[in-house]
Design a protein around this motif. Structure first.
Motif, PDB file in Angstrom:
ATOM      1  N   GLU A   1      20.727  44.548  -7.903  1.00 21.17           N
ATOM      2  CA  GLU A   1      19.351  44.572  -8.386  1.00 21.17           C
ATOM      3  C   GLU A   1      19.198  43.680  -9.607  1.00 21.17           C
ATOM      4  OE1 GLU A   1      20.330  48.954  -7.243  1.00 21.17           O
ATOM      5  OE2 GLU A   1      21.279  47.291  -8.296  1.00 21.17           O
TER       6      GLU A   1
ATOM      7  N   CYS B   1      16.295  42.937  -5.024  1.00 25.38           N
ATOM      8  CA  CYS B   1      17.583  43.434  -4.551  1.00 25.38           C
ATOM      9  C   CYS B   1      18.165  42.390  -3.611  1.00 25.38           C
ATOM     10  CB  CYS B   1      17.390  44.763  -3.829  1.00 25.38           C
ATOM     11  SG  CYS B   1      18.871  45.400  -3.013  1.00 25.38           S
TER      12      CYS B   1
ATOM     13  N   CYS C   1      18.457  50.098  -5.585  1.00 21.78           N
ATOM     14  CA  CYS C   1      18.194  49.602  -4.240  1.00 21.78           C
ATOM     15  C   CYS C   1      19.206  50.260  -3.295  1.00 21.78           C
ATOM     16  CB  CYS C   1      18.362  48.087  -4.230  1.00 21.78           C
ATOM     17  SG  CYS C   1      18.274  47.321  -2.615  1.00 21.78           S
TER      18      CYS C   1
END
Length: 127
Positions: A6, A22, A96
């Motif tokens: 991320e 991400c 993420c």
């Protein structure tokens, strides 16, 4: 080896915007289920948004609906989270996540159903 990284977190004033990204490596996630979760200090990790790559279906937590948008860039193999009208209560570490399975329903909002996770990026919203 699958890796999710991320980026884009930071400090912003209430009402401002941030865009998280991400980046996925190790496999292609164009058809996968991708999600964003967040964890504030002293609280459990909670669902923010999810996207079903095969259909483009998106889902959002009620607390972020109409303010956040999840999207993907297949060429870059990234999933982004555009966050607008940020509030102090949005302050958290944002993660993420991705699934091996292409199934979306019924548990797209459950963090236990995701197989891969990034290291997280801090978002701080000042009042």
């Amino acid at each position: 080896q699958v890796q999710l990284v991320e980026s884009g977190g930071g400090l912003v004033q209430a009402g401002g915007s941030l865009r998280l990204s991400c980046a996925a490596s190790g496999r292609t996630f164009s058809s996968a289920v991708m999600g964003w979760f967040r964890q504030a200090p002293g609280k459990e990790r909670e669902f923010v948004a999810a996207l079903r790559g095969s259909s483009g279906t998106t889902s959002y937590a009620d607390s972020v609906k109409a303010r956040f948008t999840i999207s993907r860039d297949n060429a870059k193999n990234t999933v982004d989270l555009q966050m607008n009208s940020l509030k102090p209560e949005d302050t958290a570490v944002y993660y993420c996540a991705a699934r091996r399975s292409f199934d979306y329903y019924p548990n797209y909002a459950e963090d236990s159903s995701y197989d891969y996770w990034g290291q997280g990026t801090q978002v701080t919203v000042s009042s």
